[in-house]
Write a protein that holds these residues in place. Structure first.
Motif, mmCIF file in Angstrom:
data_model
loop_
_atom_site.group_PDB
_atom_site.id
_atom_site.type_symbol
_atom_site.label_atom_id
_atom_site.label_comp_id
_atom_site.label_asym_id
_atom_site.label_seq_id
_atom_site.Cartn_x
_atom_site.Cartn_y
_atom_site.Cartn_z
ATOM 1 N N PHE A 1211 0.815 -1.219 0.000
ATOM 2 C CA PHE A 1211 0.000 0.000 0.000
ATOM 3 C C PHE A 1211 0.853 1.275 0.000
ATOM 4 C CE2 PHE A 1211 -3.274 -2.966 1.156
ATOM 5 C CZ PHE A 1211 -4.447 -2.393 0.704
ATOM 6 N N ARG A 1212 2.170 1.106 -0.003
ATOM 7 C CA ARG A 1212 3.123 2.221 0.038
ATOM 8 C C ARG A 1212 2.897 3.140 1.236
ATOM 9 N NH1 ARG A 1212 3.425 5.162 -5.593
ATOM 10 N NH2 ARG A 1212 4.956 6.412 -4.460
ATOM 11 N N ILE A 1213 2.424 2.532 2.337
ATOM 12 C CA ILE A 1213 2.431 3.281 3.601
ATOM 13 C C ILE A 1213 3.889 3.533 3.968
ATOM 14 C CG2 ILE A 1213 1.810 3.215 6.047
ATOM 15 C CD1 ILE A 1213 -0.615 3.475 4.235
ATOM 16 N N LEU A 1214 4.717 2.556 3.664
ATOM 17 C CA LEU A 1214 6.170 2.708 3.731
ATOM 18 C C LEU A 1214 6.722 2.527 2.326
ATOM 19 C CD1 LEU A 1214 7.084 0.630 6.910
ATOM 20 C CD2 LEU A 1214 7.143 3.107 6.703
ATOM 21 N N GLU A 1215 7.620 3.427 1.917
ATOM 22 C CA GLU A 1215 8.194 3.330 0.581
ATOM 23 C C GLU A 1215 9.347 2.322 0.570
ATOM 24 O OE1 GLU A 1215 6.970 4.534 -2.005
ATOM 25 O OE2 GLU A 1215 5.718 6.239 -1.438
ATOM 26 N N ALA A 1216 9.540 1.694 -0.584
ATOM 27 C CA ALA A 1216 10.587 0.682 -0.732
ATOM 28 C C ALA A 1216 11.969 1.299 -0.558
ATOM 29 C CB ALA A 1216 10.483 0.033 -2.103
ATOM 30 N N ALA A 1217 12.825 0.591 0.199
ATOM 31 C CA ALA A 1217 14.213 1.017 0.326
ATOM 32 C C ALA A 1217 15.037 0.465 -0.828
ATOM 33 C CB ALA A 1217 14.787 0.553 1.661
ATOM 34 N N LYS A 1218 14.607 -0.670 -1.356
ATOM 35 C CA LYS A 1218 15.230 -1.225 -2.563
ATOM 36 C C LYS A 1218 14.216 -2.148 -3.219
ATOM 37 C CE LYS A 1218 17.394 -5.318 -0.502
ATOM 38 N NZ LYS A 1218 18.637 -6.088 -0.347
ATOM 39 N N GLY A 1219 14.457 -2.442 -4.485
ATOM 40 C CA GLY A 1219 13.561 -3.341 -5.206
ATOM 41 C C GLY A 1219 12.257 -2.673 -5.620
ATOM 42 N N ASP A 1220 11.368 -3.467 -6.229
ATOM 43 C CA ASP A 1220 10.115 -2.937 -6.760
ATOM 44 C C ASP A 1220 8.981 -3.923 -6.513
ATOM 45 O OD1 ASP A 1220 11.100 -0.489 -8.187
ATOM 46 O OD2 ASP A 1220 12.310 -2.010 -9.224
ATOM 47 N N ILE A 1221 7.771 -3.383 -6.564
ATOM 48 C CA ILE A 1221 6.555 -4.205 -6.542
ATOM 49 C C ILE A 1221 5.780 -3.890 -7.817
ATOM 50 C CG2 ILE A 1221 4.370 -4.709 -5.374
ATOM 51 C CD1 ILE A 1221 5.641 -3.979 -2.746
ATOM 52 N N TYR A 1222 5.366 -4.924 -8.538
ATOM 53 C CA TYR A 1222 4.578 -4.763 -9.762
ATOM 54 C C TYR A 1222 3.203 -5.378 -9.539
ATOM 55 C CZ TYR A 1222 9.011 -3.664 -12.051
ATOM 56 O OH TYR A 1222 10.197 -3.084 -12.393
ATOM 57 N N ILE A 1223 2.168 -4.631 -9.890
ATOM 58 C CA ILE A 1223 0.803 -5.159 -9.878
ATOM 59 C C ILE A 1223 0.301 -5.102 -11.310
ATOM 60 C CG2 ILE A 1223 -1.573 -4.782 -9.096
ATOM 61 C CD1 ILE A 1223 -0.486 -3.756 -6.467
ATOM 62 N N ASP A 1224 -0.047 -6.256 -11.846
ATOM 63 C CA ASP A 1224 -0.439 -6.365 -13.256
ATOM 64 C C ASP A 1224 0.618 -5.742 -14.165
ATOM 65 O OD1 ASP A 1224 -2.690 -7.698 -12.533
ATOM 66 O OD2 ASP A 1224 -4.112 -6.305 -13.457
ATOM 67 N N GLY A 1225 1.876 -5.941 -13.803
ATOM 68 C CA GLY A 1225 2.967 -5.482 -14.641
ATOM 69 C C GLY A 1225 3.312 -4.013 -14.520
ATOM 70 N N ILE A 1226 2.613 -3.258 -13.669
ATOM 71 C CA ILE A 1226 2.888 -1.820 -13.506
ATOM 72 C C ILE A 1226 3.611 -1.604 -12.181
ATOM 73 C CG2 ILE A 1226 1.820 0.433 -13.126
ATOM 74 C CD1 ILE A 1226 -0.324 -0.350 -15.132
ATOM 75 N N ASN A 1227 4.723 -0.902 -12.237
ATOM 76 C CA ASN A 1227 5.510 -0.579 -11.037
ATOM 77 C C ASN A 1227 4.712 0.399 -10.177
ATOM 78 O OD1 ASN A 1227 7.365 0.177 -9.089
ATOM 79 N ND2 ASN A 1227 9.071 0.270 -10.519
ATOM 80 N N ILE A 1228 4.338 -0.024 -8.972
ATOM 81 C CA ILE A 1228 3.465 0.829 -8.139
ATOM 82 C C ILE A 1228 4.182 2.092 -7.671
ATOM 83 C CG2 ILE A 1228 2.066 -1.127 -7.372
ATOM 84 C CD1 ILE A 1228 3.539 -0.929 -4.651
ATOM 85 N N ALA A 1229 5.508 2.118 -7.722
ATOM 86 C CA ALA A 1229 6.246 3.316 -7.300
ATOM 87 C C ALA A 1229 6.102 4.453 -8.313
ATOM 88 C CB ALA A 1229 7.719 2.978 -7.100
ATOM 89 N N GLN A 1230 5.600 4.144 -9.504
ATOM 90 C CA GLN A 1230 5.507 5.146 -10.561
ATOM 91 C C GLN A 1230 4.088 5.660 -10.770
ATOM 92 O OE1 GLN A 1230 7.287 3.267 -13.983
ATOM 93 N NE2 GLN A 1230 9.319 3.127 -13.027
ATOM 94 N N ILE A 1231 3.179 5.291 -9.897
ATOM 95 C CA ILE A 1231 1.807 5.809 -9.979
ATOM 96 C C ILE A 1231 1.482 6.558 -8.695
ATOM 97 C CG2 ILE A 1231 1.054 3.979 -11.549
ATOM 98 C CD1 ILE A 1231 -0.274 2.590 -9.189
ATOM 99 N N GLY A 1232 0.416 7.343 -8.735
ATOM 100 C CA GLY A 1232 0.017 8.119 -7.566
ATOM 101 C C GLY A 1232 -0.481 7.233 -6.436
ATOM 102 N N LEU A 1233 -0.343 7.720 -5.203
ATOM 103 C CA LEU A 1233 -0.752 6.921 -4.041
ATOM 104 C C LEU A 1233 -2.240 6.602 -4.077
ATOM 105 C CD1 LEU A 1233 1.254 8.572 -1.110
ATOM 106 C CD2 LEU A 1233 1.693 6.383 -2.224
ATOM 107 N N HIS A 1234 -3.063 7.592 -4.421
ATOM 108 C CA HIS A 1234 -4.508 7.338 -4.467
ATOM 109 C C HIS A 1234 -4.866 6.417 -5.615
ATOM 110 C CE1 HIS A 1234 -6.088 10.829 -1.783
ATOM 111 N NE2 HIS A 1234 -5.264 10.020 -1.166
ATOM 112 N N GLU A 1235 -4.127 6.534 -6.724
ATOM 113 C CA GLU A 1235 -4.361 5.632 -7.853
ATOM 114 C C GLU A 1235 -4.088 4.190 -7.447
ATOM 115 O OE1 GLU A 1235 -3.184 8.589 -11.557
ATOM 116 O OE2 GLU A 1235 -1.593 7.589 -10.439
ATOM 117 N N LEU A 1236 -3.135 4.003 -6.538
ATOM 118 C CA LEU A 1236 -2.818 2.661 -6.040
ATOM 119 C C LEU A 1236 -3.812 2.221 -4.969
ATOM 120 C CD1 LEU A 1236 -0.938 0.170 -5.565
ATOM 121 C CD2 LEU A 1236 0.327 1.623 -3.948
ATOM 122 N N ARG A 1237 -3.944 3.032 -3.933
ATOM 123 C CA ARG A 1237 -4.702 2.599 -2.750
ATOM 124 C C ARG A 1237 -6.199 2.477 -3.010
ATOM 125 N NH1 ARG A 1237 -1.520 6.773 1.319
ATOM 126 N NH2 ARG A 1237 0.483 5.664 1.343
#
Length: 1401
Positions: A1211-1237
């Motif tokens: 949920f990106r309550i805490l941001e990643a210190a390293k690495g990535d999370i992909y949901i349906d192939g989209i890196n969640i770090a590159q979208i807005g928080l509300h768009e994710l949550r």
């Protein structure tokens, strides 16, 4: 120099006695000398005998008074001060004669000076006013030391004086509380008598009677509170009123002396010494007027401070005893508003209350003196005043109504902000910040609209009163010259009249403000009285009789009117027995414990509880204190017992993890503890108490199986710590029931079955059927209940401040979490003013400055025009062109009035614009802050910003600016007039200006720092009020009210130690600056006398009458400048959070994210690592994981394994210190928080509801139809409950959802998830608070309704994930095992051991 203080230290006594003896002996010798040497003269002039005899007797009397007052302990004597002062002054003339007589002789002058030193307190910093002399008190010299210290270095809290005993909470509230209780009793008796004649003939009449009673109570309660406050603080207030009377006497003497001075200027034959005497008299009277005015203000502010202490104390004590029904209408936000905004209104009333009755008297006296000057023409002035009064009375009434509306919206806004801060984690999980931001702004906009209308009305009032001096002068002078051509307006008539009119202007300008302030205070008194008269819990509802808990024929409700929550309750608990209470969600289990505590309204029956009580609530209440303080809870720490309790409650492993062990600070509401840890701390608090009766509301719901078994055996069981105590345990765990001595089965508020486990099974009733239904899963029912993963729900204990590897670091620093509200130092930075005016905008600032300049130019012009008119030559007993002169005078005055209205409206609108922007910035900054910010920032700090600081920006800064700019331009006008009339006055004016600037700058550093310290010390009060209100039931159960009251007193007193010197600083400055103003009066009058031959009476009248205004102008400049400087600190404090770290953007512009994303629900983690802060240990250590579409994944692990960290990362309550999370192939770090949550859903462990309708709690954006909402309620097993509510979906939830049970709140959270129906669902111990049957229903719903979704479950009961496709076992931030449940069991690894412990294999 003789000191008036007669408190004599012991060390000086041996020296003082001989000195007084020698003084008396000298006088006796002098008498004999006179008798012998001057016997001849005595026969002719008896004065030579009487003078030394009287002096000797006076000295003896003075010695007697000194001794008498010393025995009484008096430290400062007004009588002796005046005696010694007059004695010295009267001795100056004979002294001069004696010096001339023996000028050629050698003389030795010995002067004895008695210096009195303040008592030294080695461990305290006593307030110097206690030992100050009379002169020091009058001139505020005793305050000088603090100003010097503040000028040299910024003041700290340690530099402030201790609060005087008479100002302390203990002293003030002790008698007041008794008096208020007596007054409340009288009020209730009076209402009962008045309503005793009403005999209701039906339910409708009964409702009308109840409503009538309520309305009368609200109206009378405010008056009763005023009466109580008046009895307590009235005498000291009347003393201040006496100073006001002296002030008025000197004020009205000044125009009479001015008249004599102008008469002297006209009479060229008068002796010059008379002119100098009149000039000195003007100076002396102005100085005395100033001194008595500030003594009056000092008295008022002292009373105001005590009123604030009293009201805060009463409100706090009331919050500890308020009934459950009343709690639903009185939220924390409203209480914060009562002790901030409403208390401030009462303090303002104290300062201006006297103006309500003194102002009409001053107006009458002014008009009387004007009648003497202008005759019947003064009636025109009276008519003008009479016209102004009704207008302003109407405006005051309208503003009072608007204030009520405004305060309602303010209450709602603060209440909502408090809920937002309490449930901020839920808002972030659900991406609801925008919805709640709009709700807050909706209240704010309505609040500002009411304020805007009020300010426009106030501008009309100010314009009418500020133009009143012109209107009165215009009407009187106009009538005077029109009715008779022979009526001459000479300098004496014009400028003595103008001096009187300027005096008249003060009460006329104060009166609307005083009326407005009084009306606002009346509203606040009613609000406070209404709260203080709310229904209280009745201590006699529960008898403390010598036997264990008993309820006979009990019927209970949460309010007097609503349906009962418990009916026909008959329970008798044996001493030392274990009683289990079971039942479905909402069946009344918690209500039963509340009834035993006396928290509910007893309608019938009898309740008794023996001895002391310890209570463990269903939702653990944790204080913002160390873990140790939370457990000990005010008791003496006994090490051996403490360690036994900690071990029994399974807290030893947690103490090893915590940075500072049991010295670790716990955040507000236990923010940095997991649900299970909070429950165990709450349980340990109760066990440590060694009480007679234990009421335990499902304390094992959030702990896993082996921990629950451990606690039951070591605490509740037959060999546990509480084996000899009476225990009433609410539980959903069936495995504990066979060990209970008595089981109570509850259904819809009634006890349907009662008996031991074997007895109930033998009866084969509903209980036995329920047990058999779950018999097959008996071993599964107490399966593994994992705590919510990490040590925190949103940020680990590792977020605590100053976790370091340095070995010598102190434990206290290691355990520190929350940040104390800090005070900046030095003067307020120029950027704060720039920031404030930037928000107003140049488009409004330039017209404001222009209007002020035009306003003062018009004032200068019409005053100069008057001086020209007064010097007009008299031809044949008349003055020429009087109509033209009157017309020009009227036009200039009218132009001034219009510009006054324009400036006040413009500043008011500018202030509202600035306030709107600053509040919006503050709200955005807070809501966009990460969770770590809320864990280290107490809610009191934030509530302080949203209540007190925003209120200051709304009202105090614009009002201060209006006053300051108005009087600054007026001062400029006076200086121009004096310089034009007497250019030589510039020699005096320049050094006075420099001195003024020096004293002002000398003072401002101290004043600003005091304002900051006062603001900083206010936040802990709100935090403590908030914490107490939420934990009031626990505090009452443990009988800890007195300790919490003492803590509240300490916080209030700490705040007052900064407030007291803050208002004294203003008086100190005003006395010094007004002395400079009086020197200008002396200079102008003296120069006028010296230039009598060259100056016309009109110019002299103009200059001297305007210089007389300088004292008042400086006083108001000081007050307004100080108010602006102090209140601009509010802008500084509101802007503090602009620079704190913020979350990533809520939305990203130009985002190409598909509307239906995620369509599949696949999750991929690539070397994902998580840290709570740089430099700390990794919470997740490079996890790689791939979760497929529609997969059901269970996540298990011991405490601290990293389960919840994984959810926080997704949920990106805490941001990643390293690495990535992909949901349906989209890196969640590159979208807005509300768009994710907003596209994924979580059902959290702690169910949070907000005040508002049930529908709003389910769908705050109104994005779903009613049919969809009802469908979600049906699937979450709430439809029947909601359908039975009178308002159904519009059912009003109280703050925190307290009018729903914990299980029902959890089901509401499930309904939210069903409504959103996203492709990814995360369950974080979502069913810990519901019974097993409801849990099975929920699990069934999740399996069917989320069948096509990806589900991640942080397992709380292992049987719920046994049919999942995969189980992830985590340990220390790593995935140790991952496979299907059956494969993992066959591998006999960590998961197998967990299942074996839970009895699943």
């Amino acid at each position: 120099s003789l000191s008036p203080s007669i408190y004599i230290p012991t060390s000086l006594s041996p020296y003082l006695s001989p000195s007084l003896t020698l003084l008396c002996c000298a006088k006796t010798v002098k008498v004999f000398y006179v008798l012998v040497e001057r016997s001849a003269e005595i026969h002719q002039h008896m004065v030579f005998l009487l003078s030394p005899v009287i002096r000797s007797l006076t000295m003896l009397l003075a010695v007697c008074v000194i001794q008498w007052e010393r025995m009484k302990g008096c430290r400062s004597s007004v009588l002796l001060f005046l005696f010694w002062t007059l004695a010295v002054v009267c001795s100056l003339v004979p002294l001069r004669a004696n010096i001339q007589q023996i000028i050629e002789e050698v003389c030795v002058c010995v002067s004895v000076s008695v210096c009195v030193y303040p008592v030294c307190y080695p461990l305290q910093n006593p307030c110097p006013v206690e030992d100050a002399s009379f002169l020091s008190k009058m001139l505020f010299w005793w305050f000088g030391g603090l100003v010097i210290r503040g000028y040299r270095t910024p003041l700290q809290a340690e530099d402030l004086w201790c609060l005087r005993e008479e100002d302390s909470s203990d002293c003030i509230i002790a008698d007041l509380e008794i008096d208020w209780a007596r007054e409340c009793t009288k009020l209730q008796q009076k209402e009962e008598c008045s309503l005793s004649g009403c005999r209701p003939t039906g339910p409708k009449l009964t409702e009308q009677t109840q409503l009538l009673k309520k309305l009368r109570q609200e109206q009378n309660s405010g008056f009763c509170l005023f009466r109580v406050l008046a009895r307590s603080f009235g005498p000291f207030f009347l003393k201040g009123t006496l100073f006001l009377v002296f002030h008025d006497a000197f004020m009205f003497s000044i125009p009479q002396v001015l008249s004599l001075l102008l008469g002297f200027m006209r009479d060229q034959d008068s002796d010059l010494w008379k002119g100098f005497m009149f000039a000195f008299l003007l100076f002396l009277l102005s100085s005395l007027q100033s001194l008595f005015n500030h003594q009056y203000m000092y008295s008022c502010f002292t009373v105001g401070m005590r009123v604030k202490t009293a009201v805060m104390g009463l409100v706090y004590r009331k919050s500890l005893v308020i009934s459950s029904a009343a709690r639903q209408s009185c939220t924390v936000g409203e209480i914060v508003n009562l002790v901030s905004a409403d208390t401030q209104k009462l303090m303002d009333m104290v300062v201006y209350f006297n103006a309500v009755w003194v102002a009409p008297i001053e107006i009458a006296l002014c008009l009387y003196f004007l009648w003497q000057l202008l005759g019947p023409s003064a009636l025109a002035g009276i008519a003008t005043v009479i016209l102004i009064f009704p207008l302003n009375g109407f405006i005051a009434k309208m503003r009072s109504k608007l204030q009520v509306i405004q305060m309602c919206y303010t209450d709602s806004r603060i209440k909502l902000m408090n809920e937002i801060l309490s449930g901020i984690k839920i808002l972030k999980f659900y991406a609801w910040e925008q919805a709640f931001l709009e709700r807050v702004l909706g209240y704010r906009e309505k609040e500002l609209n009411a304020l805007k209308r009020s300010q426009v009305l106030y501008s009309i009032s100010i314009a009418s009163f500020n133009s009143s001096s012109f209107l009165i002068a215009f009407s009187m002078f106009g009538v005077y010259v029109v009715v008779d051509d022979r009526n001459i307006l000479d300098a004496q008539k014009v400028f003595v009249s103008m001096a009187l009119i300027h005096i008249l202007k003060t009460p006329l300008s104060q009166l609307p403000f005083a009326m407005s302030t009084t009306m606002q205070a009346v509203v606040s008194l009613r609000r406070l009285g209404k709260f203080l008269c709310q229904d209280e819990l009745k201590p006699d509802d529960v008898d403390r009789e010598p036997y264990s808990p008993v309820i006979d024929s009990g019927t209970f409700g949460w309010s007097k009117e609503g349906p009962p929550c418990l009916m026909r309750i008959n329970v008798r608990v044996k001493k030392g027995s274990l009683v289990a209470v079971v039942g479905h969600v909402g069946s009344g289990k918690s209500s039963l414990l509340s009834a035993m505590l006396g928290e509910t309204e007893k309608r019938s029956g009898h309740v008794s509880v023996k001895g002391s009580v310890a209570y463990v609530p269903q939702q653990a209440w944790i204080q913002n204190a160390t873990l140790k303080d939370n457990i000990v809870f005010g008791q003496e720490r006994k090490e051996s017992w403490y360690h036994r309790v900690v071990e029994a409650c399974a807290l030893l492993p947690d103490l090893e993890i915590l940075p500072a062990g049991d010295g670790t600070e716990i955040g507000e509401k236990g923010l940095n503890l997991s649900g299970g840890q909070k429950q165990r701390v709450s349980l340990a608090r109760a066990v440590y108490r060694k009480a007679d009766v234990y009421l335990l509301d499902d304390p094992l719901s959030a702990v896993d199986a082996h921990v629950g078994q451990h606690i039951f055996e070591r605490v509740f069981g037959s060999e546990g710590l509480l084996k000899d105590q009476t225990r009433v345990l609410v539980t959903h765990g069936l495995s504990f029931l066979p060990q209970a001595d008595l089981i109570l089965v509850m259904v819809e508020g009634e006890i349907t079955e009662m008996g031991s486990y074997l007895e109930l099974m033998a009866r084969d009733g509903a209980f036995a059927e329920f047990i058999r239904l779950f018999a097959g899963n008996e071993r599964k029912e107490r399966s593994h209940r994992g705590e919510d993963g990490d040590m925190m729900s949103s940020a680990s204990i590792q977020t605590m401040e100053a976790i370091s590897d340095t070995e010598d670091q102190k434990q206290e620093v290691l355990g520190k979490l929350t940040e104390v509200d800090k005070a900046n130092t030095g003067r307020v930075k120029l950027e704060m003013y720039v920031e404030y005016f930037r928000t107003i905008g140049l488009a409004l600032i330039i017209p404001i400055v222009f209007l002020y300049a035009f306003q003062q130019a018009a004032s200068l012009a019409y005053n100069y025009w008057l001086s020209v008119w007064a010097d007009d030559p008299i031809i044949n007993g008349t003055q020429i062109d009087t109509d033209l002169k009157l017309g020009v005078f009227g036009a200039l005055g009218f132009a001034q009035g219009v510009s006054i209205f324009g400036t006040t409206v413009a500043i008011s609108l500018g202030g509202i614009i600035a306030s709107r922007h600053l509040h919006l910035d503050l709200l955005n900054n807070v809501l966009r802050s990460p969770m770590a910010f809320f864990e280290v920032t107490p809610s009191g700090n934030l509530l302080n910003r949203f209540s007190k600081e925003v209120d200051a920006i709304d009202c105090m800064i614009p009002d201060g600016l209006k006053m300051m700019l108005g009087y600054l331009f007026k001062l400029l006008e006076v200086c121009i007039i004096v310089l034009v009339a007497m250019p030589f006055a510039g020699v005096v004016l320049l050094p006075l200006t420099l001195l003024y600037a020096f004293i002002q700058s000398f003072y401002v550093a101290t004043s600003c720092q005091l304002r900051r310290l006062e603001a900083v010390s206010r936040s802990p009060i709100y935090t403590h009020f908030n914490e107490t209100f939420q934990g009031a039931s626990v505090i009452r159960a443990f009988s800890e009210q007195e300790r919490f009251i003492l803590q509240a007193n300490g916080r209030i007193d700490h705040n007052q130690t900064a407030y007291f010197p803050r208002f004294v600083a203003t008086r100190w400055l005003a006395v010094n600056l007004e002395f400079l103003g009086n020197l200008l009066v002396l200079a102008a009058a003296t120069l006028a006398v010296m230039g009598r031959d060259t100056l016309s009476p009109g110019i002299v009248g103009l200059a001297v009458s305007h210089s007389l205004q300088v004292t008042g102008i400086l006083s108001w400049i000081v007050r307004s400048w100080t108010d602006v400087e102090n209140n601009i600190v509010s802008v500084e404090r509101v802007k503090e959070y602009a620079d704190t770290p913020k979350e990533a953007p809520w939305t990203i512009e130009g985002s190409m994210l598909p509307l239906a994303w995620p369509t599949h629900g696949t999750i991929e983690l690539e070397e994902f690592g998580l840290q709570y802060r740089k430099g700390l240990d990794w919470a997740l250590k490079g996890i790689s994981l791939s979760i497929q579409e529609k997969e059901k994944v269970g996540i298990v692990g011991r405490t601290g394994a990293g389960k919840s960290s994984l959810a926080l990362g997704i949920f990106r309550i805490l941001e990643a210190a390293k690495g990535d999370i992909y949901i349906d192939g989209i890196n969640i770090a590159q979208i807005g928080l509300h768009e994710l949550r907003s596209r994924i859903t979580i059902i959290p462990q702690d169910p949070v509801l907000f005040s508002g309708s049930l529908r709003m709690n389910l769908d705050p954006f109104d994005g779903y139809s009613d049919e969809e909402v009802w469908r979600a309620l049906e699937l979450s097993h709430l439809k029947s409950f909601v359908s039975g509510l009178p308002d159904k979906l519009n059912h009003e939830c109280s703050e925190g959802g307290e009018n729903l049970s914990l299980g029902q709140r959890q089901l509401v959270c499930l309904a939210r998830a069903l409504l959103r129906k996203t492709k990814i669902l995360v369950l974080d111990e979502a069913t810990a608070a519901v019974d097993l049957e409801t849990d099975n229903l929920i699990q069934s719903t999740i399996r069917t309704q989320f069948d096509d979704c990806t589900v991640l479950t942080i397992a709380h009961r292992l049987n719920t994930i046994m049919d999942y496709t995969r189980v992830i076992v985590m340990d220390r931030g790593l995935i140790t095992e991952m496979d299907s449940p059956s494969n993992l069991i066959s591998e006999r690894g960590q998961f197998y051991l967990m299942c074996r412990e839970a009895g699943l294999v």
